[in-house]
Design an enzyme around this catalytic site. Structure first.
Site, PDB file in Angstrom:
ATOM      1  N   PRO A 135       0.826  -1.212   0.000  1.00 12.52           N
ATOM      2  CA  PRO A 135       0.000   0.000   0.000  1.00 12.52           C
ATOM      3  C   PRO A 135       0.853   1.251   0.000  1.00 12.52           C
ATOM      4  O   PRO A 135       1.877   1.333   0.689  1.00 12.52           O
ATOM      5  CB  PRO A 135      -0.802  -0.129   1.295  1.00 12.52           C
ATOM      6  CG  PRO A 135      -0.915  -1.603   1.500  1.00 12.52           C
ATOM      7  CD  PRO A 135       0.394  -2.176   1.029  1.00 12.52           C
ATOM      8  N   CYS A 136       0.408   2.243  -0.788  1.00  9.86           N
ATOM      9  CA  CYS A 136       1.273   3.392  -1.051  1.00  9.86           C
ATOM     10  C   CYS A 136       0.921   4.647  -0.269  1.00  9.86           C
ATOM     11  O   CYS A 136       1.593   5.655  -0.403  1.00  9.86           O
ATOM     12  CB  CYS A 136       1.233   3.718  -2.544  1.00  9.86           C
ATOM     13  SG  CYS A 136      -0.427   4.169  -3.135  1.00  9.86           S
ATOM     14  N   GLN A 137      -0.144   4.613   0.546  1.00  5.97           N
ATOM     15  CA  GLN A 137      -0.590   5.854   1.174  1.00  5.97           C
ATOM     16  C   GLN A 137       0.498   6.520   2.006  1.00  5.97           C
ATOM     17  O   GLN A 137       0.581   7.747   2.091  1.00  5.97           O
ATOM     18  CB  GLN A 137      -1.808   5.595   2.060  1.00  5.97           C
ATOM     19  CG  GLN A 137      -3.040   5.134   1.304  1.00  5.97           C
ATOM     20  CD  GLN A 137      -3.137   3.622   1.242  1.00  5.97           C
ATOM     21  OE1 GLN A 137      -2.128   2.921   1.287  1.00  5.97           O
ATOM     22  NE2 GLN A 137      -4.343   3.120   1.146  1.00  5.97           N
ATOM     23  N   TYR A 139       3.613   6.535   1.421  1.00  2.61           N
ATOM     24  CA  TYR A 139       4.720   7.016   0.599  1.00  2.61           C
ATOM     25  C   TYR A 139       4.326   8.166  -0.322  1.00  2.61           C
ATOM     26  O   TYR A 139       5.174   8.954  -0.732  1.00  2.61           O
ATOM     27  CB  TYR A 139       5.255   5.882  -0.288  1.00  2.61           C
ATOM     28  CG  TYR A 139       5.664   4.638   0.454  1.00  2.61           C
ATOM     29  CD1 TYR A 139       6.483   4.711   1.576  1.00  2.61           C
ATOM     30  CD2 TYR A 139       5.231   3.382   0.035  1.00  2.61           C
ATOM     31  CE1 TYR A 139       6.861   3.560   2.254  1.00  2.61           C
ATOM     32  CE2 TYR A 139       5.612   2.233   0.700  1.00  2.61           C
ATOM     33  CZ  TYR A 139       6.421   2.328   1.809  1.00  2.61           C
ATOM     34  OH  TYR A 139       6.793   1.199   2.470  1.00  2.61           O
TER      35      TYR A 139
END
Length: 528
Positions: A135-137, A139
């Site tokens: 999950p990228c939230q 970053y």
């Protein structure tokens, strides 16, 4: 190929990355990639993933009419209830592929997930592949800006920063021939304790077993960029972080989506030198635009928020009530004023707001290139799914009309806050401060679309349809088209959940190109 290439899909979301690999077809007509385990924790995305896994059970056979019936009716039963009765064997296989239910890496589901992955690859002597992106939230630039506003937030305590370690553990378990790891561009500048997250990830991926202190064989990998020319691999350390960024619009994807994608190849797999740009075959200066992928979808109108009755006449009356303000604001261009006038005049019949399924009464003109049409279309589809317009505040529809007309005559450029006259400005004290300069963004007809993100689920202002007569934000299907999901790809869950799934996904068409690169590397290694 001596055997199917088995895929473990991690943090799978609705399955965009897996779809691209699954749909890759060789020149001989075979489909070499087979997903054997998909891991996803969010319930609605998992339902979408399972439904697509069910669809894939019929590869090489006719997809049953029941699948299209499920998509085209307001089916009250869940896919589980519907297909476990009509196609029990295929539905059971799909459920096994998606581990029987939502599962979260890095949670109490750990043992079950790893046990299922081991089952999926046991007795398999052919190539193996791990794909996915944590999950990228934590970053993303937007996520990091949001985190700064959270009292007491520290990156060191945010578990999302370290979910890539779960990816490492799976790499250590599976020991794949190749892996593909995707994430947001913000990963390149993210830091924890002053240390670059991306630099650490690159280092750890070179030998996952060593990174997680495993007793298993220490398989070593080379990390290759896909969209930058490769040097002699003996000089691997010369790659810069930015070399791993892919600009999706340069490869036929109709949006400016810039992502970090790492291709990890076993050092002992490569028998020859790999040179050039791996995705060069698909690079093109001719960008695909929203009009090319959206023009043939049924026209819709938005609804009115907090307005009764919420019907066509109310919508048309509201459009008329704002027309004089919009017409005045467009005084800089007669062509723009004409567009606004025609938008109102064309509202003579109610196109409706759409819904789960919108029948096609006639074939609409398309601007798609033939190769792209082949990717999207399914001749068995007699309508469009996930195509429902949202409700908007009455005043916002006037701003949408102004913005779309403005963009149409200004080479796709959306108006800035300073371009809005007082009578069209939102009631926000900071509207003219510059912080909201691009609050309303048109996805212009002939300009590459903005990145489709999960934020589209909360705010349609940044995703305004280019057609002034429709006065609305994009539907889930339109966002899915921009993300290159095939038209028969159905998104489960409520509309908000569907938007989130689409926004978080990897464009399947881009994944399809990467699949060919991976297949070629494996095939060449087997030939030598």
């Amino acid at each position: 190929m001596t055997d199917t290439i088995r895929i473990i899909d991690l943090f799978a979301g609705p399955g965009g990355l897996g779809e691209g690999f699954s749909e890759y077809q060789t020149d001989t007509g075979s489909f070499p990639f087979k997903i054997v385990a998909s891991v996803e924790k969010e319930q609605s995305a998992h339902k979408t993933l399972t439904l697509r896994a069910f669809y894939r059970q019929f590869r090489g056979r006719k997809v049953p009419d029941a699948y299209y019936k499920y998509l085209s009716t307001n089916e009250k039963r869940s896919a589980e209830e519907f297909f476990s009765e009509k196609c029990p064997e295929e539905w059971a296989a799909a459920k096994q592929e998606t581990l029987g239910g939502p599962k979260a890496l890095g949670s109490e589901d750990h043992e079950e997930i790893f046990s299922e992955i081991e089952r999926a690859i046991e007795d398999h002597s052919g190539p193996k592949l791990v794909i996915g992106g944590p999950p990228c939230q934590a970053y993303s630039l937007v996520g990091r800006a949001r985190n700064k506003g959270i009292k007491g937030y520290t990156a060191e305590k945010d578990d999302r920063h370290f979910l890539y370690q779960e990816y490492l553990k799976v790499l250590d378990l599976v020991q794949p021939d190749i892996f593909v790891m995707e994430n947001v561009k913000g990963l390149l500048t993210a830091k924890v304790n002053g240390e670059s997250i991306f630099e650490k990830i690159r280092k750890d991926l070179l030998c996952p077993a060593r990174a997680v202190n495993s007793d298993r064989e220490q398989i070593e990998y080379e990390l290759l960029p896909l969209a930058s020319p490769l040097e002699d691999l003996g000089g691997l350390g010369h790659f810069q972080n930015k070399d791993f960024v892919i600009r999706a619009e340069d490869f036929g994807i109709p949006q400016a989506r810039h992502r970090v994608i790492l291709l990890g190849v076993r050092k002992n797999l490569r028998k020859g030198n790999i040179q050039g740009e791996l995705l060069a075959k698909w690079r093109s200066d001719a960008h695909i635009t929203p009009s090319q992928v959206l023009a043939d979808l049924p026209r819709l109108r938005s609804g009115l928020t907090r307005h009764k009755p919420n019907d066509f006449n109310s919508w048309r009356d509201n459009l008329y009530n704002g027309l004089s303000k919009v017409y005045s604001a467009l005084s800089f261009s007669q062509a723009a004023q004409d567009l606004a006038q025609r938008a109102y005049e064309s509202a003579s019949g109610d196109p409706g707001q759409g819904g789960r399924f919108v029948p096609l009464s006639r074939s609409l003109a398309t601007k798609m290139p033939g190769w792209l049409k082949d990717w999207y279309k399914d001749d068995a589809m007699v309508g469009v799914v996930n195509h429902e317009a949202r409700n908007h505040m009455p005043e916002d529809l006037h701003r949408y009309l102004f913005a779309s007309c403005h963009a149409s005559v200004n080479k796709g450029a959306s108006p800035r806050s300073a371009d809005y006259p007082e009578e069209l400005a939102p009631a926000h004290k900071n509207w003219k401060s510059g912080n909201f300069a691009d609050r309303f963004k048109v996805q212009a007809e002939n300009r590459v679309a903005s990145t489709v993100t999960s934020h589209i689920s909360k705010d349609g202002h940044y995703f305004i349809h280019y057609d002034p007569s429709q006065c609305r934000s994009l539907t889930v299907r339109e966002a899915a088209r921009i993300q290159t999901f095939p038209d028969n790809y159905f998104f489960e869950g409520n509309r908000t959940q569907q938007y989130v799934q689409v926004g978080n996904a990897v464009p399947p068409l881009l994944a399809n190109y990467i699949a060919e690169v991976v297949h070629d590397i494996i095939q060449e290694s087997e030939a030598l």
